[in-house]
Design a protein around this motif. Structure first.
Motif, short mmCIF file in Angstrom:
data_model
loop_
_atom_site.label_atom_id
_atom_site.label_comp_id
_atom_site.label_asym_id
_atom_site.label_seq_id
_atom_site.Cartn_x
_atom_site.Cartn_y
_atom_site.Cartn_z
N GLY A 1 0.92 -1.14 0.01
CA GLY A 1 0.16 -0.12 -0.10
C GLY A 1 0.80 1.33 -0.08
N ARG A 2 0.48 2.30 -0.56
CA ARG A 2 1.05 3.48 -0.78
C ARG A 2 0.64 4.63 0.11
NH1 ARG A 2 5.93 4.73 -2.95
NH2 ARG A 2 5.16 6.48 -4.56
N ILE A 3 1.09 5.61 0.62
CA ILE A 3 0.83 6.52 1.70
C ILE A 3 1.50 7.83 0.89
CG2 ILE A 3 2.56 6.39 3.18
CD1 ILE A 3 1.13 7.58 5.36
N CYS A 4 0.78 8.99 1.08
CA CYS A 4 1.18 10.30 0.70
C CYS A 4 0.88 11.20 1.74
CB CYS A 4 0.51 10.83 -0.69
SG CYS A 4 0.98 12.56 -0.96
N SER A 5 1.77 12.26 2.13
CA SER A 5 1.63 13.31 3.20
C SER A 5 1.71 14.58 2.50
CB SER A 5 2.31 12.96 4.42
OG SER A 5 2.32 14.16 5.31
N PHE A 6 0.77 15.45 2.58
CA PHE A 6 0.86 17.00 2.24
C PHE A 6 1.07 17.75 3.25
CE2 PHE A 6 -0.59 21.13 1.24
CZ PHE A 6 -0.10 21.35 -0.14
N SER A 7 2.20 18.54 3.28
CA SER A 7 2.86 19.21 4.43
C SER A 7 3.27 20.71 3.85
CB SER A 7 3.64 18.84 5.42
OG SER A 7 3.04 17.87 6.04
N PRO A 8 2.96 21.92 4.37
CA PRO A 8 3.50 23.11 3.76
C PRO A 8 5.05 23.37 4.29
CG PRO A 8 1.70 23.49 5.29
CD PRO A 8 1.90 22.07 5.12
N CYS A 9 5.36 22.98 5.39
CA CYS A 9 6.40 23.28 6.27
C CYS A 9 7.20 22.13 6.10
CB CYS A 9 6.07 23.76 7.71
SG CYS A 9 5.02 25.12 7.74
N ILE A 10 8.63 22.27 6.21
CA ILE A 10 9.61 21.27 6.05
C ILE A 10 9.81 20.37 7.36
CG2 ILE A 10 11.73 22.65 6.54
CD1 ILE A 10 11.36 19.78 3.86
N GLU A 11 9.68 21.25 8.45
CA GLU A 11 9.66 20.51 9.80
C GLU A 11 8.71 19.64 9.90
OE1 GLU A 11 11.65 24.62 9.79
OE2 GLU A 11 9.52 23.78 9.17
N GLN A 12 7.48 19.62 9.29
CA GLN A 12 6.50 18.86 9.40
C GLN A 12 6.91 17.51 8.53
OE1 GLN A 12 3.39 21.47 7.57
NE2 GLN A 12 2.20 21.00 9.44
N VAL A 13 7.57 17.72 7.45
CA VAL A 13 7.92 16.82 6.72
C VAL A 13 9.21 15.81 7.31
CG1 VAL A 13 9.45 16.01 4.54
CG2 VAL A 13 7.70 17.75 4.36
N GLN A 14 9.84 16.48 7.87
CA GLN A 14 10.72 15.68 8.82
C GLN A 14 10.55 14.79 9.76
OE1 GLN A 14 13.09 19.39 10.03
NE2 GLN A 14 14.79 18.97 8.44
N ARG A 15 9.41 15.26 10.53
CA ARG A 15 8.87 14.48 11.79
C ARG A 15 7.92 13.44 11.05
NH1 ARG A 15 6.34 17.86 16.68
NH2 ARG A 15 6.19 15.57 17.49
N THR A 16 7.58 13.58 9.73
CA THR A 16 6.63 12.60 9.08
C THR A 16 7.45 11.42 8.48
OG1 THR A 16 4.85 14.21 8.68
CG2 THR A 16 4.82 11.98 7.40
N CYS A 17 8.71 11.76 8.21
CA CYS A 17 9.50 10.76 7.58
C CYS A 17 9.97 9.99 8.82
CB CYS A 17 10.75 11.52 6.79
SG CYS A 17 10.27 12.34 5.19
N LEU A 18 10.45 10.44 9.80
CA LEU A 18 10.84 9.72 11.00
C LEU A 18 9.72 8.59 11.44
CD1 LEU A 18 12.70 12.53 12.99
CD2 LEU A 18 13.76 10.79 11.72
N ALA A 19 8.57 9.23 11.38
CA ALA A 19 7.48 8.51 11.92
C ALA A 19 7.23 7.25 10.81
CB ALA A 19 6.28 9.21 11.97
N MET A 20 7.41 7.57 9.66
CA MET A 20 7.42 6.78 8.51
C MET A 20 8.31 5.44 8.88
SD MET A 20 6.22 8.64 5.09
CE MET A 20 4.77 9.38 4.76
N GLU A 21 9.67 5.73 8.97
CA GLU A 21 10.57 4.86 9.13
C GLU A 21 10.43 4.23 10.57
OE1 GLU A 21 14.26 7.33 9.50
OE2 GLU A 21 14.51 7.02 7.18
N GLU A 22 9.95 4.72 11.48
CA GLU A 22 9.42 3.97 12.60
C GLU A 22 8.54 2.69 12.53
OE1 GLU A 22 7.66 4.75 17.07
OE2 GLU A 22 8.12 6.38 16.02
N TYR A 23 7.73 3.06 11.80
CA TYR A 23 6.45 2.26 11.48
C TYR A 23 6.82 1.32 10.08
CZ TYR A 23 3.17 4.09 14.68
OH TYR A 23 2.62 4.49 15.93
N GLY A 24 7.92 1.39 9.64
CA GLY A 24 8.48 0.25 8.80
C GLY A 24 8.26 0.56 7.12
#
Length: 306
Positions: A201-224
């Motif tokens: 399955g694929r996931i996409c996250s839309f965020s205007p700020c790069i800080e949101q992107v950084q935290r989202t990427c870390l969470a994605m890695e944490e959940y595999g």
């Protein structure tokens, strides 16, 4: 009338697009006995719209005319009532492609907002797919249900009013794709993983700020999640115009003109390419970018469930 199935004739209760020009159009709900005011005059729904074919040229009371268009997700994006900031076709197109959506896909979305992306997703997954969209704000969720019903797509979408970060999407292990457009998407990554199918399955996250992107990427890695990448789509328009440039003097123009018997004083030769050479300039078409372009809208982060 349906946003996913083209209708040939305008009917009472339809949502139609009144097209005055590329930069001027608006939606109207067709109702018997109603009139719509435009700068070209009045449009009477009973006589000017109902029963006419979509795409018809309608003459208004002042003698001007407009076109009546069948609604599409792209036209709706340009004309919808804004309840929130929306996604436009530039981002929507890449989201649809990167999530690998097709007819029959199951998609989860949060939040619904003004429904710009929702209409595009519904058309993509129709006629056998389904959209599960979650909206935190109760009034926006109710308005979205009303619009989906009016647009003839309510059988393809389920609208839920809840906090996706706390309660998830209400489905498990069935979604082919998940889209997040919320202030803290990293808090919903776990629920997104639960909603996605077992693998791929694929996931996409839309965020205007790069800080949101950084935290989202870390969470994605944490959940595999794997294949994590972030894109920024910038639309750059070009104007095509005719420009003139001087021809460099290579020392052969005068010699070539004399050998061919060219007479620059002859009026019949003034518009010829040789005349341009004699004058030292040449004209050609060129694409020139606009001085002002649309800037940053948001970052799109994609990943795959391993």
């Amino acid at each position: 009338m349906s946003f996913v199935e083209y209708g040939d004739t305008i009917k009472d209760g339809d949502t139609a697009i009144v097209f005055l020009g590329h930069e001027s159009m608006f939606p109207v709900k067709v109702q018997h006995g109603t009139v719509t005011q435009t700068k070209y005059g009045v449009i009477r729904h009973s006589t000017d719209l109902i029963g006419k074919k979509y795409g018809s040229k309608v003459t208004c009371s002042k003698g001007g005319w407009v076109f009546i268009l069948h609604p599409t997700p792209e036209l709706w994006t340009m004309n919808l009532p804004h309840r929130t900031q929306i996604l436009y076709s530039t981002d929507i197109s890449i989201i649809t492609m990167m999530l690998e959506l097709k007819p029959g896909s199951i998609v989860c979305e949060s939040g619904t907002g003004s429904g710009s992306l929702s209409h595009a997703l519904i058309r993509t997954v129709a006629p056998t797919g389904h959209l599960y969209t979650v909206e935190f704000h109760q009034q926006r969720a109710e308005k979205a249900r009303e619009e989906f019903r009016e647009h003839g797509v309510e059988h393809l979408v389920t609208v839920t009013n809840q906090d996706v970060c706390k309660n998830g999407f209400g489905v498990s292990n069935i979604a082919d794709a998940v889209f997040l457009d919320i202030p803290s998407p990293w808090e919903a990554i776990g629920h997104a993983k639960s909603a996605l199918k077992a693998e791929g399955g694929r996931i996409c996250s839309f965020s205007p700020c790069i800080e949101q992107v950084q935290r989202t990427c870390l969470a994605m890695e944490e959940y595999g999640f794997t294949e994590i990448n972030t894109l920024e789509i910038l639309l750059r328009l070009y104007n095509v115009r005719t420009i003139s440039l001087q021809i460099p003097d290579l020392g052969k123009a005068a010699e070539d003109n004399s050998s061919t018997g060219f007479d620059s004083s002859n009026p019949s030769h003034q518009g010829s390419p040789c005349a341009n050479l004699q004058q030292g300039t040449v004209q050609f078409k060129s694409g020139v970018p606009l001085r002002e372009v649309v800037g940053h809208t948001g970052y799109l982060t994609f990943a795959t469930k391993s």
